[in-house]
Design a protein around this motif. Structure first.
Motif, short mmCIF file in Angstrom:
data_model
loop_
_atom_site.label_atom_id
_atom_site.label_comp_id
_atom_site.label_asym_id
_atom_site.label_seq_id
_atom_site.Cartn_x
_atom_site.Cartn_y
_atom_site.Cartn_z
N MET A 1 0.80 -1.26 0.05
CA MET A 1 0.06 0.06 0.03
C MET A 1 0.90 1.19 -0.15
N LYS A 2 0.57 2.23 -0.87
CA LYS A 2 1.37 3.32 -1.00
C LYS A 2 0.41 4.41 -0.15
N LEU A 3 1.05 5.00 1.03
CA LEU A 3 0.29 5.52 1.90
C LEU A 3 1.15 6.84 2.21
N CYS A 4 0.44 7.94 1.98
CA CYS A 4 1.06 9.47 2.21
C CYS A 4 0.17 10.16 3.34
N ILE A 5 1.13 10.55 4.43
CA ILE A 5 0.27 11.09 5.53
C ILE A 5 0.60 12.57 5.75
N LEU A 6 -0.18 13.47 5.88
CA LEU A 6 -0.28 14.85 5.61
C LEU A 6 -0.66 15.57 7.04
N GLU A 108 0.86 5.50 15.18
CA GLU A 108 0.55 4.11 15.52
C GLU A 108 -0.95 3.84 15.36
N GLN A 109 -1.97 4.66 15.32
CA GLN A 109 -3.33 4.42 15.11
C GLN A 109 -3.32 3.91 13.67
N LEU A 118 5.03 1.49 8.58
CA LEU A 118 5.01 3.02 8.06
C LEU A 118 6.30 3.18 7.73
N LYS A 119 7.33 2.13 7.75
CA LYS A 119 8.60 2.47 7.51
C LYS A 119 8.90 3.13 5.92
N VAL A 137 8.26 6.52 13.76
CA VAL A 137 7.67 5.19 13.58
C VAL A 137 8.20 4.84 12.20
N GLY A 138 9.24 5.37 11.74
CA GLY A 138 9.90 5.17 10.51
C GLY A 138 9.60 5.86 9.19
N CYS A 139 8.74 6.84 9.23
CA CYS A 139 8.34 7.68 8.03
C CYS A 139 9.38 8.31 7.60
N ALA A 140 9.56 8.86 6.24
CA ALA A 140 10.34 9.48 5.62
C ALA A 140 9.70 10.99 5.76
#
Length: 181
Positions: A1-6, A108-109, A118-119, A137-140
């Protein structure tokens, strides 16, 4: 899954020292909604993480927050974009909760809800605390020079940025980077 967090305030919409308290005060930054649509069209799911201490401070209620998010969803839909979910911390800073950024609770949620690691997933925000929460949590990390970081354009970046943080003028510039990498 490609997930982008804003992040929300200062990244997607205008921020305010007096808090964004109503749909009338929720105003998208130039090109931000179209940037989200571009990210979606490239196959990415977009989720929002946002501290909303105005709730804990009694400045607005959950129905006002829901109305702001309904406005964002409607405006995104009009340009062909979408946000799959919004994760928010309703607490005031003195509550010392685990979900208020820079703590990683909201991230984490997201990992739990989507069942993903989420790495390496990109997280985008306009402040150090946004990026610290994601990198825990390892996000870029990706900093946009809007909102709280607008004053850093052409100047030294804020202290405390996580190692490896990439810097973009705004959300459209980040979307261009993400789609073309």
């Amino acid at each position: 899954m490609k997930l982008c967090i804003l992040d929300r305030d200062g990244t997607i919409n205008e921020d305010s020292a007096d808090y964004v308290k109503s749909p009338a005060e929720w105003l998208p930054l130039p090109g931000a909604l179209e940037a989200i649509a571009r990210i979606n069209h490239a196959g990415w799911h977009v989720v929002v993480v946002t501290n909303q201490s105005g709730l804990g401070r009694g400045l607005f209620d959950v129905s006002a927050l829901n109305a702001m998010h309904a406005k964002m969803h409607d405006m995104l839909s009009a340009v062909g974009g979408r946000v799959d979910a919004i994760f928010y911390c309703p607490h005031a800073p003195e509550d010392n909760c685990h979900c208020r950024k820079p703590a990683p609770g909201l991230y984490e949620q997201i990992a739990d809800r989507y069942g993903v690691d989420l790495k390496g997933m990109p997280t985008v925000g306009d402040s150090v605390r946004d990026l610290v929460a994601g990198t825990t949590v390892g996000c870029a990390p990706h900093l946009v020079l809007t909102g709280k970081s607008a004053g850093y354009r052409g100047r030294a970046l804020p202290e405390g940025l996580p190692q490896g943080t990439m810097v973009h003028e705004d959300l459209p510039a980040f979307a261009h980077y993400l789609v073309n990498r």
